[in-house]
Scaffold this active site. Sequence first.
Site, short mmCIF file in Angstrom:
data_model
loop_
_atom_site.label_atom_id
_atom_site.label_comp_id
_atom_site.label_asym_id
_atom_site.label_seq_id
_atom_site.Cartn_x
_atom_site.Cartn_y
_atom_site.Cartn_z
N ASN A 2 -4.31 -2.04 -0.80
CA ASN A 2 -4.75 -2.50 -2.12
C ASN A 2 -5.01 -1.35 -3.10
O ASN A 2 -5.81 -1.48 -4.02
CB ASN A 2 -6.01 -3.37 -1.99
CG ASN A 2 -5.81 -4.54 -1.07
OD1 ASN A 2 -4.81 -5.26 -1.19
ND2 ASN A 2 -6.73 -4.74 -0.13
N ARG A 3 -4.31 -0.24 -2.87
CA ARG A 3 -4.44 0.96 -3.72
C ARG A 3 -5.83 1.60 -3.64
O ARG A 3 -6.19 2.39 -4.49
CB ARG A 3 -4.09 0.64 -5.19
CG ARG A 3 -2.64 0.23 -5.42
CD ARG A 3 -1.69 1.36 -4.99
NE ARG A 3 -0.32 1.10 -5.38
CZ ARG A 3 0.57 0.49 -4.60
NH1 ARG A 3 0.19 0.02 -3.42
NH2 ARG A 3 1.81 0.32 -5.00
N LEU A 4 -6.59 1.26 -2.61
CA LEU A 4 -7.90 1.87 -2.42
C LEU A 4 -7.74 3.09 -1.51
O LEU A 4 -8.17 3.11 -0.35
CB LEU A 4 -8.88 0.86 -1.82
CG LEU A 4 -9.13 -0.39 -2.68
CD1 LEU A 4 -10.09 -1.34 -1.99
CD2 LEU A 4 -9.67 0.01 -4.06
N ARG A 44 4.89 -0.31 -2.98
CA ARG A 44 4.73 -0.62 -1.55
C ARG A 44 3.27 -0.55 -1.20
O ARG A 44 2.46 0.04 -1.91
CB ARG A 44 5.54 0.35 -0.68
CG ARG A 44 5.03 1.79 -0.65
CD ARG A 44 5.96 2.65 0.18
NE ARG A 44 5.60 4.05 0.19
CZ ARG A 44 4.90 4.65 1.16
NH1 ARG A 44 4.45 3.94 2.17
NH2 ARG A 44 4.65 5.95 1.12
#
Length: 211
Positions: free
Chosen positions: A189-191, A8
């Site tokens: 964005n997984r940042l 997610r």
Amino acid sequence: MELSDIRREYTRGGLRRHDLPDEPLSLFDKWLKQAVEADLSDPTAMTVATVDENGQPYQRIVLLKHYDKEGFVFYTNLGSRKAMHLEHNAKISLHFPWHAIERQVHITGEAEKLSKMEVMKYFTSRPKESQIAAWASKQSSRISARQALESKFMELKQKFSNGEVPLPTFWGGYRVKVSSIEFWQGGENRLHDRFLYRHEADNWEIDRLAP
């Protein structure tokens, strides 16, 4: 279903250096209050990790019962596996997994036993059934069946039906003296945003960590 396909996005916002106080407790206090206000299930539940004498890590869920500048407090049977581990190695890790609000808090430190007065004050504040359960359960020991545990509970409930439940000698608590606290905020964005507070002398050093 492929587990690798489960994912997610994290979209609730970031955490920036200018958002951080000089010390971590006020930020933890703010985040915990927001977790409670978000109606999370068991917002005070934390994973407690200890290590046995062979270096094998163990984890379990325990409820946080108090915190201040002196540390984070929880209670347990002093004959439990976690307590036995802490006798050999006082180093400990706490983790708060507030998934619904896309946050985590990770704490490292050392555990020290609470005074009998502190333990007594908390024990007498518990519901009577919880006090009796502390007597009934020899935590982490093997039992033949659940019925044996329930029978012991009912026996003790009858025994203490007309009076106060005394504090068991084998029941107590720990205060975790903090070495570090990491705050994790999910990002797009997984940042993700991660900030680590490390206690150095009388000050807190703050570092941003890569996600």
